[in-house]
Design an enzyme around this catalytic site. Structure first.
Site, PDB file in Angstrom:
ATOM      1  N   ASP A 174       0.814  -1.126  -0.145  1.00 27.90           N
ATOM      2  CA  ASP A 174      -0.086  -0.121   0.037  1.00 27.90           C
ATOM      3  C   ASP A 174       0.844   1.188  -0.056  1.00 27.90           C
ATOM      4  OD1 ASP A 174      -2.137  -1.637   0.366  1.00 27.90           O
ATOM      5  OD2 ASP A 174      -3.265  -0.327   1.811  1.00 27.90           O
ATOM      6  N   ASP A 204      -9.847   2.343  -8.631  1.00 30.20           N
ATOM      7  CA  ASP A 204      -9.614   0.783  -7.759  1.00 30.20           C
ATOM      8  C   ASP A 204      -9.625   1.096  -6.382  1.00 30.20           C
ATOM      9  OD1 ASP A 204      -9.450  -1.885  -8.037  1.00 30.20           O
ATOM     10  OD2 ASP A 204      -7.666  -1.330  -7.103  1.00 30.20           O
ATOM     11  N   TYR A 208      -9.294   2.609   0.967  1.00 34.61           N
ATOM     12  CA  TYR A 208      -8.184   2.214   1.975  1.00 34.61           C
ATOM     13  C   TYR A 208      -6.815   3.025   2.004  1.00 34.61           C
ATOM     14  CZ  TYR A 208     -11.215  -1.828   0.758  1.00 34.61           C
ATOM     15  OH  TYR A 208     -12.301  -2.739   0.461  1.00 34.61           O
ATOM     16  N   LEU A 209      -6.880   4.400   1.526  1.00 36.82           N
ATOM     17  CA  LEU A 209      -5.748   5.195   1.562  1.00 36.82           C
ATOM     18  C   LEU A 209      -5.055   5.255   2.656  1.00 36.82           C
ATOM     19  CD1 LEU A 209      -6.400   7.705  -1.306  1.00 36.82           C
ATOM     20  CD2 LEU A 209      -5.869   5.229  -1.674  1.00 36.82           C
ATOM     21  N   GLU A 211      -4.363   4.908   7.047  1.00 36.31           N
ATOM     22  CA  GLU A 211      -4.704   4.071   8.214  1.00 36.31           C
ATOM     23  C   GLU A 211      -4.497   5.025   9.245  1.00 36.31           C
ATOM     24  OE1 GLU A 211      -1.936   3.615   5.966  1.00 36.31           O
ATOM     25  OE2 GLU A 211      -3.228   2.548   4.558  1.00 36.31           O
ATOM     26  N   GLU A 246     -14.929   2.515  -6.880  1.00 40.36           N
ATOM     27  CA  GLU A 246     -15.158   1.128  -6.713  1.00 40.36           C
ATOM     28  C   GLU A 246     -15.121   0.967  -5.173  1.00 40.36           C
ATOM     29  OE1 GLU A 246     -12.443  -1.522  -6.341  1.00 40.36           O
ATOM     30  OE2 GLU A 246     -13.840  -3.293  -6.858  1.00 40.36           O
ATOM     31  N   HIS A 311     -15.252  -8.719 -13.237  1.00 44.60           N
ATOM     32  CA  HIS A 311     -14.121  -9.736 -13.460  1.00 44.60           C
ATOM     33  C   HIS A 311     -13.912 -10.126 -12.030  1.00 44.60           C
ATOM     34  CE1 HIS A 311     -13.056  -5.860 -11.615  1.00 44.60           C
ATOM     35  NE2 HIS A 311     -11.443  -6.161 -11.517  1.00 44.60           N
ATOM     36  N   ASP A 312     -14.437  -9.523 -10.989  1.00 44.02           N
ATOM     37  CA  ASP A 312     -13.908 -10.231  -9.576  1.00 44.02           C
ATOM     38  C   ASP A 312     -14.976 -11.184  -9.180  1.00 44.02           C
ATOM     39  OD1 ASP A 312     -11.545  -8.767  -8.859  1.00 44.02           O
ATOM     40  OD2 ASP A 312     -12.933  -6.992  -8.323  1.00 44.02           O
TER      41      ASP A 312
HETATM   42  C1  OTU Z   1     -10.485  -4.546  -6.747  1.00 43.80           C
HETATM   43  O1  OTU Z   1     -11.092  -5.436  -5.910  1.00 43.80           O
HETATM   44  C2  OTU Z   1      -9.944  -5.026  -8.135  1.00 43.80           C
HETATM   45  O2  OTU Z   1     -11.398  -5.076  -8.771  1.00 43.80           O
HETATM   46  C3  OTU Z   1      -9.552  -6.353  -8.044  1.00 43.80           C
HETATM   47  O3  OTU Z   1      -9.591  -7.049  -9.175  1.00 43.80           O
HETATM   48  C4  OTU Z   1      -8.124  -6.201  -7.441  1.00 43.80           C
HETATM   49  O4  OTU Z   1      -7.739  -7.493  -7.185  1.00 43.80           O
HETATM   50  C5  OTU Z   1      -8.409  -5.591  -6.168  1.00 43.80           C
HETATM   51  O5  OTU Z   1      -9.300  -4.313  -6.027  1.00 43.80           O
HETATM   52  C6  OTU Z   1      -6.980  -5.137  -5.541  1.00 43.80           C
HETATM   53  O6  OTU Z   1      -6.349  -4.244  -6.535  1.00 43.80           O
HETATM   54  O7  OTU Z   1     -11.205  -3.626  -3.383  1.00 43.80           O
HETATM   55  O8  OTU Z   1     -13.169  -2.064  -2.870  1.00 43.80           O
HETATM   56  O9  OTU Z   1     -14.516  -8.052  -2.883  1.00 43.80           O
HETATM   57  O10 OTU Z   1     -14.602  -5.820  -4.888  1.00 43.80           O
HETATM   58  O11 OTU Z   1     -11.399  -7.180  -4.335  1.00 43.80           O
HETATM   59  C7  OTU Z   1     -13.334  -3.339  -3.732  1.00 43.80           C
HETATM   60  C8  OTU Z   1     -14.069  -8.071  -4.090  1.00 43.80           C
HETATM   61  C9  OTU Z   1     -11.975  -3.891  -3.981  1.00 43.80           C
HETATM   62  C10 OTU Z   1     -13.386  -6.622  -4.966  1.00 43.80           C
HETATM   63  C11 OTU Z   1     -12.601  -6.060  -4.034  1.00 43.80           C
HETATM   64  C12 OTU Z   1     -12.077  -4.886  -4.903  1.00 43.80           C
END
Ligand code: OTU
Length: 540
Positions: A174, A204, A208-209, A211, A246, A311-312
């Protein structure tokens, strides 16, 4: 109705470039190949193409492990190829969305290489680019996200002799947003991709940026403050650029990502997604109703992104433990179908390949609140391969025709990164774009029509949504309304024929006609809903 911003009327289509189309005969999908498929995408009717990460990466997490934010993975092409893609897309009225991965980099990224190695010539400059600690006992309240793979959010680095923090894989350290240099560096990344012609950015894993001890380290005020600065920059630099977050969070926490209309333009509605599947499995609209009741109003010019699959894994983070167990038992009976807190399957196999259910869920996707996001391959009902590791099973090559490799690549099959799906039900010989195009009754042709209808009625993109409450819970009914136009959507979540009176739903209004097939209903007449059937009704 004032004209709404483009993303409120957009249908977004998500592509894994490495699996889409190989225009070069290398065995891997590339930007050149994708450019050749723009006509297909235009004919589908989508507006914005979301490219999963195309930047340089060791690809240990599908490219979400970035090793150079300013260069394209050589397998995919180069910046010139990207420029051609953007130009050709724009010529067709299509927009391009790229990814920004602010939370972490690959451990192969030069910043991390310098940060973890005290003998590196640039160590001093980069030492605080990541979150380092002498103990692994800090931030114990932060959950582990990839819990099938990682035991801790800390990993020890022998070179530096300290632990580094990672919310995802241990090879994805991170970044440290308490370091103003990191904040600036990531602004330059977004600027760079706007300069390359990107119309939108998917950000993406945004929660979580930052802590802080004693918190779960998600959605912290400092994190939001950074996104507001990012937005300010974008607003000044390229105001038409859309930022899509996201944030996989509960609606109340997600609301914060919109700010006062001064943070993200869009955010995915994660909690809605599993509830669409739950409502279908139980033939009961209650889960959808409940989450909608918890869904806050958004500032003007903000929009939800809604989706069925991506894709997840189909994530079950935003449900109760009981609901999760139900979903696993119902949709992922075999252990290999599960991963972390979710289900690693594609849409068609999840729904037992039942065309009625596939169409029903799409009809909701295309008529519910927000802008629909579709996942490549789902428009032809592609399957998955649960024998592949991690989430690769639902990222296999797009099936274009019944030629070798499903028409995805002219290379020898041994050079493909993932085997093409070749089973009797979902295999490329049967399920492919060419076959779907030739069949007037195919899912693909049906979707093209549904997308066309949606686009004729801006109320779907920008209107209000009011849930209606017919006594029969097997019926999902809602009204879309923008002050000008009204559309009444009724859907049967069950496998039995249902009847409902328009009057019960909506009181005495003259006559209704179905946007999809033109059937008309009088107010006093019952609407018949076939098993998993639906109507989009317009008052006459
Ligand atoms: C995102 O995932 C991407 O979509 C994944 O493909 C990556 O692996 C991940 O980040 C790391 O870069 O953090 O806030 O719970 O929603 O893994 C959402 C499943 C994320 C996904 C979660 C997501």
């Amino acid at each position: 109705m004032p004209e709404s911003p483009w993303y409120k009327q957009a249908i977004i289509y998500q592509i894994n470039v490495i699996s889409y189309f190989d225009g070069l005969g290398t065995g891997r999908g590339n930007l050149t190949g994708l450019t050749q498929k723009l006509d297909y995408l235009q004919s589908l009717g989508v507006d914005c193409i979301w490219l999963m990460p195309i930047t340089k990466s060791p690809l240990r997490d599908g490219g979400y492990d970035v090793s150079d934010m300013f260069a394209i993975n050589p397998d995919y092409g180069d910046l010139d190829d990207f420029a051609v893609l953007v130009k050709e897309a724009h010529n067709r009225g299509l927009r391009i969305m790229v990814e920004m991965i602010p939370n972490h980099t690959s451990d192969q990224h030069p910043w991390f290489q310098a940060s973890h190695d005290p003998s590196h010539p640039e160590h001093e400059k980069y030492r605080d680019y990541y979150v380092w600690s002498v103990t692994d006992q800090k931030y114990r309240d932060a959950r582990i996200i990839f819990l099938d793979f990682e035991k801790s959010n800390w990993t020890f680095d022998p070179l530096r002799g300290e632990y580094f923090w990672h919310r995802f894989y241990h090879h994805q350290p991170d970044l440290n947003y308490d370091n103003p240099e990191v904040q600036k560096a990531m602004m330059r990344v977004i600027q760079f991709w706007i300069d390359q012609g990107a119309d939108a950015i998917r950000v993406d894993a945004p929660p979580y940026l930052i802590e802080r001890e004693g918190t779960n380290c998600e959605n912290l005020p400092e994190t939001h403050a950074y996104y507001k600065r990012l937005r300010k920059f974008v607003e000044a630099y390229a105001p038409d650029t859309m930022l899509l977050a996201e944030a996989n969070q509960w609606p109340e926490d997600t609301r914060e990502y919109f700010g006062d209309g001064d943070e993200f333009h869009m955010n995915f509605h994660f909690p809605l997604m599993p509830r669409l599947f739950m409502a279908l499995a139980k033939a009961d609209r209650t889960p959808i109703e409940q989450i909608l009741a918890r869904t806050p109003e958004l500032p003007e010019n903000c929009q939800w992104g809604i989706f069925l699959r991506c894709h997840d894994e189909l994530t079950l983070e935003m449900v109760t433990p009981e609901e999760r167990q139900f979903m696993w038992d119902y949709y992922a009976p075999q252990p290999e179908m599960r991963i972390n807190l979710g289900i690693r399957r594609r849409l068609a196999p999840l729904l037992d390949n039942d065309p009625r259910c596939i169409r029903l869920l799409h009809s909701i996707l295309l008529s519910f609140i927000g802008s629909p996001v579709m996942y490549y391959g789902d428009e032809i009902g592609m399957g998955d391969n649960i024998n592949l590791p991690d989430r690769d099973g639902l990222r296999t090559s797009m099936q274009w025709d019944d030629s070798p490799n499903g028409g995805f690549s002219k290379a020898d099959a041994s050079r493909l990164r993932l085997p093409v799906i070749d089973d009797p039900v979902f295999g490329y010989r049967k399920v492919n774009v060419a076959a779907a195009e030739a069949d007037p009754g195919s899912l693909l042709n049906w979707l093209r029509n549904m997308i066309r209808i949606r686009k004729q009625h801006p109320v779907f993109g920008a209107g209000r949504l009011t849930m209606l409450a017919p006594a029969n819970k097997q019926i999902l009914a809602y009204l879309r309304d923008d002050g000008d136009a009204r559309v009444l959507v009724v859907a049967n979540l069950s496998a039995e024929t249902q009847k409902i009176g328009v009057k019960e739903l909506f009181g005495p209004t003259s006559r209704w006609s179905d946007l999809i097939d033109g059937t008309t209903f009088q107010t006093n007449q019952d609407i018949q809903l076939e098993p998993y059937g639906f109507h989009w009704l317009l008052p006459d």
